[in-house]
Design a protein around this motif. Structure first.
Motif, PDB file in Angstrom:
ATOM      1  N   ARG A 149       0.812  -1.213   0.000  1.00 44.26           N
ATOM      2  CA  ARG A 149       0.000   0.000   0.000  1.00 44.26           C
ATOM      3  C   ARG A 149       0.857   1.280   0.000  1.00 44.26           C
ATOM      4  N   GLN A 150       0.393   2.268  -0.781  1.00 42.01           N
ATOM      5  CA  GLN A 150       1.062   3.571  -0.794  1.00 42.01           C
ATOM      6  C   GLN A 150       0.636   4.373   0.436  1.00 42.01           C
ATOM      7  N   GLN A 151       1.566   5.013   1.094  1.00 36.03           N
ATOM      8  CA  GLN A 151       1.255   5.776   2.286  1.00 36.03           C
ATOM      9  C   GLN A 151       1.061   7.257   1.957  1.00 36.03           C
ATOM     10  N   TYR A 152       0.204   7.901   2.786  1.00 38.75           N
ATOM     11  CA  TYR A 152       0.084   9.361   2.759  1.00 38.75           C
ATOM     12  C   TYR A 152       1.067   9.933   3.764  1.00 38.75           C
ATOM     13  N   SER A 202      -4.551   5.180   9.215  1.00 33.71           N
ATOM     14  CA  SER A 202      -3.613   4.052   9.211  1.00 33.71           C
ATOM     15  C   SER A 202      -2.579   4.155   8.101  1.00 33.71           C
ATOM     16  N   SER A 203      -2.925   4.836   7.006  1.00 33.77           N
ATOM     17  CA  SER A 203      -1.986   4.903   5.897  1.00 33.77           C
ATOM     18  C   SER A 203      -1.235   6.228   5.829  1.00 33.77           C
ATOM     19  N   SER A 204      -1.315   7.022   6.894  1.00 34.73           N
ATOM     20  CA  SER A 204      -0.597   8.303   6.936  1.00 34.73           C
ATOM     21  C   SER A 204       0.540   8.238   7.942  1.00 34.73           C
ATOM     22  N   LYS A 205       1.589   9.032   7.650  1.00 36.16           N
ATOM     23  CA  LYS A 205       2.759   9.035   8.522  1.00 36.16           C
ATOM     24  C   LYS A 205       2.560   9.919   9.750  1.00 36.16           C
ATOM     25  N   LYS A 233       0.591   7.210  15.969  1.00 37.67           N
ATOM     26  CA  LYS A 233       0.927   8.155  14.907  1.00 37.67           C
ATOM     27  C   LYS A 233       1.424   9.467  15.536  1.00 37.67           C
ATOM     28  N   LEU A 640      -2.029  -1.325   7.989  1.00 41.37           N
ATOM     29  CA  LEU A 640      -1.955  -1.429   6.528  1.00 41.37           C
ATOM     30  C   LEU A 640      -1.413  -2.787   6.098  1.00 41.37           C
TER      31      LEU A 640
END
Length: 1424
Positions: A149-152, A202-205, A233, A640
């Motif tokens: 998965r690509q992260q934001y 969940s997909s963001s730093k 996070k 993720l």
């Protein structure tokens, strides 16, 4: 008082309770030595082992003061967290193998006296409470792309009331940092908040929390920020409060968002105008914080520390410690401090804190970091975890312990010791091809920790080493840790103490009992007091804003929670967390608490029933899907990664994880269950609601992992170009792989095997699994190998192949490819460890050409072997000895032992070829080795000693020496029963008593000095066979010590004897060039097999059908049929004679040792496909050594000259021999050098007769020759190929000019007369008439010159137009014998050649190998 006794072998697990009815004489008569063989001990309690018979679990040991069924059931409830006494007990009668119900005190006593294990069974028939009916099977979720998965970068958390201000801020962020990937919802969230923000948090730093009054009052916003905090996070706060709002008051009323962001630098926008200086200032602060989070400054470590960390690869427990810090409540667990103070001055080196599951043992271990008395200092702490492979691995435990001690013990001597061990280990692994000492936890602990701490000066403070949750270590490998605790702890300096926690499972309990540790068990009073403090702190934190109005209700909640917890920390923690996340008021919470029943199962049931009270079948399926993945993965993963590995939808995963956070543990974004008991509960249909039951999904996880690998792996995963080496440090600190890809790399095979072990797997599922594996093997195998190397996990290849191949159809493509991969990892181990890039270089170029792997993937290599390539795999080769291998042995577990002239014995891993233990202690060569029952190895040496080694620890237990007299060198050893027998150069056989270390001597071989050596021994249970230099084979009865038979038939010394498994067949080999088969019963020679030289080694297969032999004049192994006496097969691979042989127990494997210092492992199933041996092949002599080489890329040929004067021309296109040019045999005709003309038509050779010969190789004819008066220094050819010149030590250059003329019909007499050409006279023109012409042409000499020179001959060569072959512009050799591919200023290591003679031309390079003298040629290929 109850008395226990332990019978030999002296293992604490053999302890039995002494019955009042016991007959002591029956026990005592088995005792040989009353001082050592019998141990009585007594206790005031009885010991009983209890289990529920789950797979891969050990029984738990309970201590009861009386034989009372109810009291025992109460203990079982506490230990196994059972809700009530609704279970039955039974044991299996050892005589009848029937179940015996344990329902009376006398039956319980009988079970304990017989050392039986009690089994508890739960009652069945659980009735669902309030869940809709319907199908409960796990349904596959929709198929998703397996790409990682690509992260934001940023998730924007905001309230709808500030949308315009926040949108303006986001637009400015995009302008200032265009590369930012920002997730922001532009629709007002309705319904399920977690589905709405799918793919967000969940997909963001990091999370940007835009705080406003509306945000603080919004339930959804509070859920967002809480969920962000749970996922660990980074959260950056930005204030959007109106001017004049009381933010300080908000902090009192709405504490959670402010508490979560406490300590973070906030940006205060106050709804300023975007163009105002204040807004711009706040924006600048925000941008700096974002950059700091997304691009933190790297931490620079010292070089030594960095390399040490790379070597040890320790586990970092920072996240675990932070998680415990958030759970720990100040003032609890203080009673542990008192126990530590009591322990500090005692002689007990270890403390063991035991207790049932859920009693908070791990939190107690953490509390030591907070409340440790000044008399202690924590040196190391390790938290074992059942659901994390690294945290349950004893190897990782000891390595982490070393790292922690290195960091905490301030002693230069100690740190120098560790660094020295690291350097020695690197040499051991990289240069000596041995296994790292870290792979052996016991040896690593002893040599690195114990020996290192002994160098530390005495300390005033005790150094404390903590190991938490021993019971969560891998049940199959934790024996090594128990060995450390029981046998190595006492060797530590007195200032070191070791504290462990864990449930009293049987192996742990009995091992630690033998250690006599300081035992600490949390009492009910201590637990309740601590729980009350914990619960009170949690409820007060939850309901601060309801005080003081609701103090009475809060107190009632506290009292009820304390009663329900009943001393179980896990109960209190789970329920408090559930209440917090439901945002309940004290009034509502009191009602909820009252519905919960006592015990963890009661909490779990209530939480799930409330969560799914009115849930649809779809919601239940969503729950089962998500939790089947959480339970099914082999280590905890981030959200993720769980989504991708489990093939889940992000929305459903976030929804379930968020709604059930009270039963989950989230550490730094990694998700797992709050406690092992929750998994046990949901996977046991007798305990949970059947609609909540979670089934294993290894089939789905295996397929998904393979999909992830096929989608994400590619060549050059390390992003290195063709000339760069990969960095292991980079792989650790800046991972090459996303978490889900790395998980798939490590665990696909585990899921594959577990799926096939599941009896419910259908044939359709089997077909799908095999097809998934086929796709992976045929598309991604080299990339997979490269990835394992980047993870520093080459040995995983062998585990994977061993795990997967039992389930594959024979001769399947997947099986063949995985077998190829195993050979690659073994045979090219050293090249692969030098750089993962070698996957596409040496480790692909050198793969045999007929293998499926080569056919499928050879296009990935930049070159190919055109000469010297193997067609199929030969033996596995184990390198590491530095002397002749004189003895080999295959142990009962398949490991290979070898003894060498270098004085060492090595233990090799059969699969990987890795040496993982070296037995060092002999001062001279090891001549013989033998296996002894119970895990011991016997070795004999030319130093005159016989040694007995503990194989597991590598420790020499006994060293037996006959005397210091001359000629007591040990030539052979064997084991007969429990007796060690040795044969010596003095002609004696000695039978050793290991206790007294005294030998009984057997005499019978010749005592004449030149013939008296007992060369070889073999043994059965009661007999020993010996062979001596007197050419006799003798059979000895060990009980009487007499020789019961002598075989006299050989005419020279006996090299080897073997006794067959049938006890009657005896094989002997001799320097008289024969192998004889004897019958012990009849005394007759059954067969005589003739060889062409002395037979140094011989082995007989266990089924008696085959004989393997190695001879003096051969480097081959010959296999005979023992039945018909015919030769069956030749095994080629060694470069010198074979000195030792051994068959495996199933006769499919043969191990050989040779004077070439190698150990080789042969697959005899493959060898049997070889053609039968013919008499001529038996007499063949190896080809003569190659003396020189030349290559021509233009003509695609390689030319070799050899010791016998032969010149061979090889085609690099076909790999076949094109032509052979022969001279007369003799030393003077040995080819010293050769050169090929630029047009590749002529070959010039130089021999030891100082003669230069020019050959037209296509016609097979010598066209010219001349001599020097001394050795020829150099020979060269002009660019047009018609002038050949040579320079000699006689200080002259001789040059011959050739031309090509039509062949004369009578030109057989035109040999050159060198003496007539000495005066540089032109040769007379050859008159040719038309009738003498034929169609062929030939080279004719038209000029010959002799030119003296002083100094160098190069100027003369230059005037004559002579050029030295230019070699290759792209290919070259380096000093370490690698072939290098030039790429600009860089050199790419292409092939590990071990060359002796070399030459290169264009894209072609050739050489001979140091070991086998074969010719090899490699050519660059274009893959375009």
């Amino acid at each position: 008082m109850r008395i226990y006794y332990t019978m030999p072998p002296s293992q604490v697990s053999n302890r039995k309770l002494l019955s009042p009815r016991a007959v002591l004489s029956n026990i005592l008569k088995r005792v040989k030595n009353p001082e050592t063989d019998l141990v009585f001990d007594f206790h005031s309690f009885a010991i009983v082992s209890v289990t529920n018979e789950q797979a891969n679990t050990m029984p738990t040991v309970l201590e009861i003061s009386e034989f009372d069924i109810d009291a025992l059931k109460t203990e079982i409830m506490k230990q196994f967290q059972l809700p009530n006494q609704g279970f039955t007990l039974h044991y299996i009668d050892s005589k009848t193998q029937r179940k015996v119900a344990v329902d009376k005190s006398e039956v319980l006593e009988r079970a304990i006296l017989s050392s039986s294990v009690l089994v508890y069974e739960l009652a069945t028939g659980f009735t669902p409470l309030s869940v809709s009916s319907g199908a409960i099977s796990l349904q596959d979720s929709f198929q998703q792309d397996a790409k990682s998965r690509q992260q934001y970068d940023i998730f924007i958390s905001y309230n709808w009331g500030t949308k315009s201000e926040v949108t303006a801020l986001v637009e400015q962020l995009k302008l200032s940092m265009p590369s930012l990937k920002i997730w922001m919802d532009h629709k007002q969230m309705q319904g399920n908040i977690y589905s709405a923000m799918s793919g967000g948090i969940s997909s963001s730093k990091l999370v940007l929390a835009c705080l406003s009054k509306g945000y603080l009052e919004s339930v959804n916003c509070n859920m967002e920020i809480n969920f962000s905090a749970d996922l660990k996070k980074p959260i950056i706060p930005a204030y959007f409060f109106d001017e004049g709002e009381d933010v300080t008051g908000y902090k009192q009323s709405y504490g959670v968002p402010f508490m979560i962001t406490a300590g973070s630098l906030y940006s205060d926008f106050k709804r300023y105008d975007i163009n105002s200086p204040k807004w711009q200032s706040a924006f600048s602060v925000l941008c700096n914080e974002i950059r700091h989070v997304l691009h933190p400054e790297p931490i620079v470590e010292e070089v030594t520390s960095d390399s040490l960390k790379l070597w040890l690869n320790p586990v970092d427990f920072v996240d675990d410690i932070h998680a415990y810090a958030s759970e720990y409540v100040k003032g609890t667990r203080m009673w542990v401090v008192d126990a530590l103070n009591d322990w500090v001055d005692t002689d007990e080196r270890a403390m063991w804190m035991n207790g049932g599951a859920g009693t908070g043992k791990s939190l107690i271990a953490y509390s030591l970091l907070v409340n440790l008395p000044d008399t202690y200092k924590v040196g190391s702490i390790f938290f074992c975890r059942h659901n994390d492979e690294r945290k349950r691995d004893p190897i990782v435990l000891v390595a982490t312990m070393i790292w922690n001690l290195y960091s905490s013990v301030e002693s230069k001597e100690f740190r120098d010791h560790i660094e020295t061990e690291m350097k020695a280990d690197n040499v051991r692994v990289k240069q000596e091809n041995k296994q790292s000492i870290l792979r052996d936890p016991v040896s690593a602990f002893e040599r690195i920790i114990v020996e290192g701490l002994k160098k530390v000066s005495p300390q005033e403070r005790k150094l404390l080493i903590v190991v938490d949750a021993l019971d969560e270590l891998d049940i199959l490998t934790r024996k090594s840790v128990l060995t450390i605790l029981t046998s190595k702890t006492s060797e530590l300096p007195s200032f070191v103490k070791l504290l462990t926690t864990g449930r009293p499972e049987s192996d742990i309990y009995h091992s630690l009992q033998s250690l006599s540790p300081f035992i600490l068990s949390p009492s009910a009073e201590n637990n309740k007091a601590d729980l009350d403090i914990y619960i009170r702190s949690k409820v007060e934190a939850m309901w601060t804003r309801f005080r003081p109005e609701s103090d009475v209700l809060i107190e009632k909640c506290f009292t009820l929670l304390s009663e329900k917890a009943d001393g179980l920390f896990i109960y209190a923690r789970t329920l408090c967390e559930y209440l917090r996340q439901q945002f309940l008021s004290p009034f509502d919470a009191l009602e909820v608490i009252s519905t919960f029943t006592i015990g963890p199962d009661g909490v779990y049931t209530a939480i799930l029933d409330r969560a799914f009270q009115d849930a649809s079948e779809g919601k239940l399926n969503m729950f089962r899907r998500v939790f089947s993945v959480i339970f099914g993965v082999q280590k905890p993963l981030g959200l993720l990664s769980l989504v991708n590995v489990g093939n889940l939808a992000e929305g459903e995963a976030e929804t379930i994880v968020a709604e059930l956070r009270s039963v989950l543990k989230i550490e730094n974004g990694v998700i797992s269950v709050i406690h092992k008991s929750f998994k046990d509960y949901l996977t046991d249909t007798t305990r949970c609601n059947p609609l909540h039951h979670i089934k294993s999904i290894d089939f789905s996880l295996s397929n998904r992992c393979l999909e992830i690998l096929c989608s994400n792996l590619h060549q050059d995963m390390g992003q290195a170009n063709n000339v760069q080496e990969y960095s292991k440090a980079k792989g650790r600190e800046s991972p090459y792989f996303a978490e889900d890809v790395q998980y798939a790399l490590e665990y696909w095979s585990t899921h594959f095997a577990l799926a096939f072990q599941d009896s419910t797997m259908s044939q359709a599922q089997i077909d799908v699994a095999l097809n998934s594996l086929h796709k992976f093997c045929t598309s991604s195998l080299p990339y997979y190998l490269e990835s394992l190397l980047l993870l520093n996990s080459l040995n995983s290849v062998f585990r994977v192949v061993k795990t997967v191949t039992p389930f594959l159809p024979s001769s399947s493509t997947s099986l063949n490819l995985l077998t190829d991969l195993q050979f690659i990892a073994t045979n090219f181990r050293s090249q692969l460890l030098s750089s993962p890039h070698q996957v596409y270089r040496h480790a692909l170029i050198a793969v045999p050409t007929e293998t499926e792997y080569y056919k499928l993937y050879s296009h990935l290599a930049p070159a190919r072997l055109i000469l010297g390539a193997e067609a199929n795999w030969g033996p596995k080769t184990f390198m590491g000895h530095t002397g002749t291998v004189l003895a080999v042995l295959i142990g009962p577990h398949g490991d290979v032992f070898s003894g060498s002239q270098d004085g060492t014995v090595r233990l090799w891993d059969f699969e990987s070829g890795e040496c993982y233990r070296t037995f060092m202690g002999h001062s001279k060569g090891v001549t013989s080795i033998a296996y002894m029952p119970d895990g011991f190895l016997v070795t004999g040496s030319l130093d005159g000693s016989v040694k007995v080694w503990n194989i597991e620890t590598g420790v020499c237990e006994h060293s037996l020496v006959a005397s210091l007299e001359e000629d007591v060198e040990v030539m052979s050893v064997c084991v007969s029963g429990d007796r060690v027998v040795s044969g010596h150069k003095d002609g004696h056989i000695r039978v050793w008593d290991l206790e007294t270390r005294v030998a009984r001597t057997l005499e019978g071989h010749s005592q004449i000095k030149i013939w008296r050596t007992v060369r070889t021994l073999a043994a059965s249970k009661s007999l020993v066979v010996s062979g001596g230099h007197d050419s006799l084979v003798k059979v000895w009865d060990l009980e009487s010590g007499s020789c019961i038979r002598t075989f006299d038939g050989h005419s020279q010394l006996i090299r080897c004897v073997v006794i067959g498994d049938d006890g009657d067949t005896i094989i002997s080999s001799s320097d008289d060039k024969t192998i004889k088969m004897w019958s012990l019963q009849s005394g007759l020679c059954l067969k005589t097999l003739e060889a062409d030289s002395e037979v140094y080694s011989v082995a007989l297969s266990h089924d008696g059908s085959r004989i393997a032999a190695g001879c003096a004049s051969q480097n081959k192994i010959f296999i005979w049929s023992a039945v018909i006496g015919e030769k069956l097969t030749i095994l080629e691979g060694h470069s010198l004679e074979v000195r030792a042989l051994a068959f495996s127990s199933n006769d499919k494997i043969l191990v050989s040792g040779s004077r070439d210092d190698s150990v080789r492992v042969w697959n005899l199933d493959a060898a049997e496909s070889c053609q039968p041996v013919t008499p001529n092949e038996w007499k063949n002599i190896d080809q003569a050594a190659i003396t020189c080489l030349a290559a021509s890329s233009k003509a695609k040929i390689v030319v070799s000259g050899s010791y016998d004067g032969q010149i061979d021309i090889w085609s690099t296109e076909t790999g076949k021999l094109l032509k052979t040019l022969k001279q007369n045999w003799g030393f003077k005709n040995v080819i010293r050098a050769l050169v090929i003309s630029p047009d590749a038509k002529l070959i010039a050779t130089v021999n030891y007769e100082c003669e230069v010969c020019v050959w037209d190789w296509e016609n097979g004819k010598k066209v010219s020759s001349w001599r020097h008066k001394g050795y020829v220094q150099s020979v060269g050819v002009s660019a047009d190929g018609l002038t050949i010149a040579s320079a000699g030590i006689d200080k002259v250059v001789k040059a011959r000019v050739l031309t090509k003329q039509p062949k004369s019909a009578d030109d057989e007499s035109s040999s050159e007369d060198e003496t007539a050409s000495e005066n540089n006279q032109l040769m007379k023109d050859i008159a040719l008439s038309a009738k003498e012409f034929i169609e062929q042409e030939e080279y004719v000499a038209v000029d010959f010159k002799t030119i003296p020179f002083e100094g160098e001959y190069n100027p003369v060569f230059s005037k004559l137009g002579i050029v030295i072959p230019p070699g290759s512009e792209r290919l070259m050799f380096d000093p370490e014998e690698w072939i290098l591919l030039k790429d600009g200023n860089h050199h790419d290591r292409l092939f590990d050649s071990r060359m002796e003679r070399t030459d290169a031309s264009g894209d072609l390079i050739c050489w001979t190998h140091l070991d086998d003298y074969k010719i090899y040629a490699l050519e660059l290929v274009s893959n375009e």
